[in-house]
Scaffold this motif. Structure first.
Motif, PDB file in Angstrom:
ATOM      1  N   GLN A 139      -0.439   8.568   4.211  1.00  0.00           N
ATOM      2  CA  GLN A 139       0.674   7.659   4.461  1.00  0.00           C
ATOM      3  C   GLN A 139       0.318   6.557   5.453  1.00  0.00           C
ATOM      4  O   GLN A 139       1.016   5.542   5.538  1.00  0.00           O
ATOM      5  CB  GLN A 139       1.887   8.434   4.979  1.00  0.00           C
ATOM      6  CG  GLN A 139       2.294   9.631   4.122  1.00  0.00           C
ATOM      7  CD  GLN A 139       2.661   9.247   2.710  1.00  0.00           C
ATOM      8  OE1 GLN A 139       1.787   9.052   1.871  1.00  0.00           O
ATOM      9  NE2 GLN A 139       3.935   9.111   2.447  1.00  0.00           N
ATOM     10  N   LEU A 140      -0.748   6.743   6.211  1.00  0.00           N
ATOM     11  CA  LEU A 140      -1.157   5.715   7.169  1.00  0.00           C
ATOM     12  C   LEU A 140      -1.541   4.407   6.475  1.00  0.00           C
ATOM     13  O   LEU A 140      -1.523   3.349   7.096  1.00  0.00           O
ATOM     14  CB  LEU A 140      -2.347   6.214   7.998  1.00  0.00           C
ATOM     15  CG  LEU A 140      -2.044   7.319   9.013  1.00  0.00           C
ATOM     16  CD1 LEU A 140      -3.346   7.889   9.569  1.00  0.00           C
ATOM     17  CD2 LEU A 140      -1.170   6.801  10.145  1.00  0.00           C
ATOM     18  N   GLY A 141      -1.865   4.481   5.189  1.00  0.00           N
ATOM     19  CA  GLY A 141      -2.255   3.273   4.465  1.00  0.00           C
ATOM     20  C   GLY A 141      -1.158   2.224   4.408  1.00  0.00           C
ATOM     21  O   GLY A 141      -1.449   1.025   4.344  1.00  0.00           O
ATOM     22  N   ALA A 142       0.122   2.652   4.456  1.00  0.00           N
ATOM     23  CA  ALA A 142       1.228   1.696   4.346  1.00  0.00           C
ATOM     24  C   ALA A 142       1.296   0.753   5.543  1.00  0.00           C
ATOM     25  O   ALA A 142       1.218  -0.468   5.372  1.00  0.00           O
ATOM     26  CB  ALA A 142       2.544   2.443   4.152  1.00  0.00           C
ATOM     27  N   PRO A 143       1.431   1.258   6.782  1.00  0.00           N
ATOM     28  CA  PRO A 143       1.483   0.318   7.910  1.00  0.00           C
ATOM     29  C   PRO A 143       0.171  -0.423   8.133  1.00  0.00           C
ATOM     30  O   PRO A 143       0.190  -1.580   8.551  1.00  0.00           O
ATOM     31  CB  PRO A 143       1.846   1.214   9.103  1.00  0.00           C
ATOM     32  CG  PRO A 143       1.429   2.579   8.710  1.00  0.00           C
ATOM     33  CD  PRO A 143       1.637   2.650   7.231  1.00  0.00           C
ATOM     34  N   LEU A 144      -0.955   0.215   7.841  1.00  0.00           N
ATOM     35  CA  LEU A 144      -2.238  -0.478   8.005  1.00  0.00           C
ATOM     36  C   LEU A 144      -2.350  -1.642   7.023  1.00  0.00           C
ATOM     37  O   LEU A 144      -2.827  -2.731   7.372  1.00  0.00           O
ATOM     38  CB  LEU A 144      -3.394   0.498   7.809  1.00  0.00           C
ATOM     39  CG  LEU A 144      -3.541   1.587   8.885  1.00  0.00           C
ATOM     40  CD1 LEU A 144      -4.664   2.550   8.525  1.00  0.00           C
ATOM     41  CD2 LEU A 144      -3.799   0.966  10.253  1.00  0.00           C
ATOM     42  N   GLY A 145      -1.901  -1.426   5.776  1.00  0.00           N
ATOM     43  CA  GLY A 145      -1.913  -2.514   4.797  1.00  0.00           C
ATOM     44  C   GLY A 145      -1.000  -3.654   5.203  1.00  0.00           C
ATOM     45  O   GLY A 145      -1.335  -4.828   5.025  1.00  0.00           O
ATOM     46  N   LEU A 146       0.170  -3.316   5.775  1.00  0.00           N
ATOM     47  CA  LEU A 146       1.107  -4.347   6.230  1.00  0.00           C
ATOM     48  C   LEU A 146       0.531  -5.125   7.406  1.00  0.00           C
ATOM     49  O   LEU A 146       0.702  -6.350   7.483  1.00  0.00           O
ATOM     50  CB  LEU A 146       2.433  -3.710   6.632  1.00  0.00           C
ATOM     51  CG  LEU A 146       3.488  -4.663   7.206  1.00  0.00           C
ATOM     52  CD1 LEU A 146       3.848  -5.757   6.201  1.00  0.00           C
ATOM     53  CD2 LEU A 146       4.737  -3.906   7.647  1.00  0.00           C
TER      54      LEU A 146
END
Length: 406
Positions: A139-146
């Motif tokens: 789930q860390l991919g979401a804020p990192l992508g943003l």
């Protein structure tokens, strides 16, 4: 890396849906009408995603997970990079909108194929006292992508003259997305094709099963599971796409400045997702999700007023919103994956994730902006409140019907 690349693609498109496509593709509809049309196209990918899952599960069963991921990520990258060559309404007329819809469908189908079963594998193979911690990692991919997408778009908006940005500057992030996809493809293949990874899936019976048989055996779990993370997925867009559109349309705030506020909020989101892993292992995944959803319901009552309260209010909205999102979203995949039998867990989790994104997130920006524009900023919180109430009901049904297995 794979999750971050997917969400980078997602947010590059989402940001462009607010500050580029209404003026480039739908100039005849006005600022609000163009944004609503842009959000309608935004939702198309979520409608196409279950179709992509069905198609790529068939490819997975016949040719293997490596082949499936290669085709899916190349399709995602190709659809994304082609958006960078999209003509304007002035040069192509309504064909520009047609091309936008086709490429958005391509993105949705590809996203259905990028499901690699990692949440399912983590749910089954992680240590008993660390399941929450391992479940939050993807789930860390979401804020990192943003963070990456907001920084890139914010820099381009701030540094380029408006005519240069709308002529060619906005296209650059889509080209970057393709490059990141290629890197992420090789990174994921290095894991997926290894004997250790294949053995882990085989020993856990995590094989793609026929969709018809999966629905027949685990249909109730899929239906209830699709609504369990609804609040988290609705919140996902209520702190990313929707606030950018509201600020861009109804305030004098610079989009570059607000993108930096989003970046700051996303950093708090990273910390909250990490915290969710520790809290889930200490107090239980469903208790954490239930408490987070209740907090989201409370947040929906005063969130619109914060967003309409100047820079300080916007910053408070984003920070509080991302903290609540991180706590709920951090365990969303774990809650989905843990409710199915081992044999169907891979396919059932993929279908449930698709439906949860469709019901919870696909139409969130469109619904929230329309409600806010029609009935005032406070009305936008009603969509978020409805998602929270439905999630609480789904969690109760999940327990009452005996669908929760761990």
């Amino acid at each position: 890396m794979g999750r971050t690349s997917e969400f980078f693609d997602f947010f590059v498109y989402a940001i462009a849906s607010v500050i580029v496509f209404p003026a480039l593709i739908f100039p005849y509809a006005g600022a609000l009408g163009g944004t609503l049309l842009s959000f309608a196209v935004f939702a198309v990918a979520f409608l196409a995603r279950p179709i992509g899952s069905a198609l790529f599960i068939a490819i997975d069963r016949k040719f293997g997970r490596g082949t499936k991921l290669t085709i899916a990520l190349l399709l995602l990258g190709a659809s994304t990079v082609c958006l960078g060559f999209l003509p304007s309404f002035q040069s192509a007329g309504h064909w520009a909108a047609v091309m936008l819809i086709v490429l958005r469908i391509g993105q949705g189908i590809a996203l259905g194929g990028t499901w690699d079963g990692m949440p399912s594998l983590l749910a089954m193979s992680s240590p008993a006292d660390k399941k929450g911690w391992y479940a939050m990692v993807p789930q860390l991919g979401a804020p990192l992508g943003l963070i990456v997408a907001s920084a890139l778009f914010g820099y381009l908006v701030a540094k380029l003259a408006p005519q240069d940005f709308y002529s060619w500057g906005w296209r650059y992030p889509f080209f970057v997305a393709f490059a990141i996809n290629v890197v992420a493809l090789f990174a994921r293949l290095r894991i997926v094709v290894t004997p250790t990874f294949q053995s882990a899936f085989h020993s856990s019976e995590l094989k793609p099963t026929a969709i018809g048989a999966t629905i027949k055996e685990d249909g109730a779990g899929i239906l209830v599971g699709a609504f369990a993370p609804l609040a988290a997925f609705a919140m996902f867009h209520m702190v990313t796409v929707y606030p950018l559109s509201w600020v861009y349309l109804y305030t004098d705030e610079s989009p570059a400045r607000f993108l930096m506020i989003e970046l700051v909020g996303a950093c708090f989101g990273v910390a909250a997702i990490l915290l969710s892993g520790w809290l889930a292992d200490r107090y239980g995944r469903r208790k954490l999700l239930g408490a987070s959803v209740a907090a989201i319901a409370v947040f929906s009552g005063f969130a619109p007023q914060l967003l309409d309260g100047g820079v300080a209010g916007e910053l408070a909205y984003m920070i509080v919103g991302f903290i609540l999102l991180g706590l709920a979203f951090g365990q969303a995949s774990g809650v989905i994956a843990s409710g199915f039998s081992a044999r169907n867990r891979y396919t059932a989790s993929a279908l449930t994730s698709d439906l949860a994104w469709l019901f919870g997130a696909g139409f969130a920006p469109l619904a929230a902006l329309w409600l806010s524009a029609s009935f005032g900023a406070a009305a936008g919180g009603l969509y978020l409140l409805s998602g929270a109430l439905i999630t609480l009901l789904a969690l109760w049904l999940n327990r009452s019907l005996g669908l929760a297995r761990d």
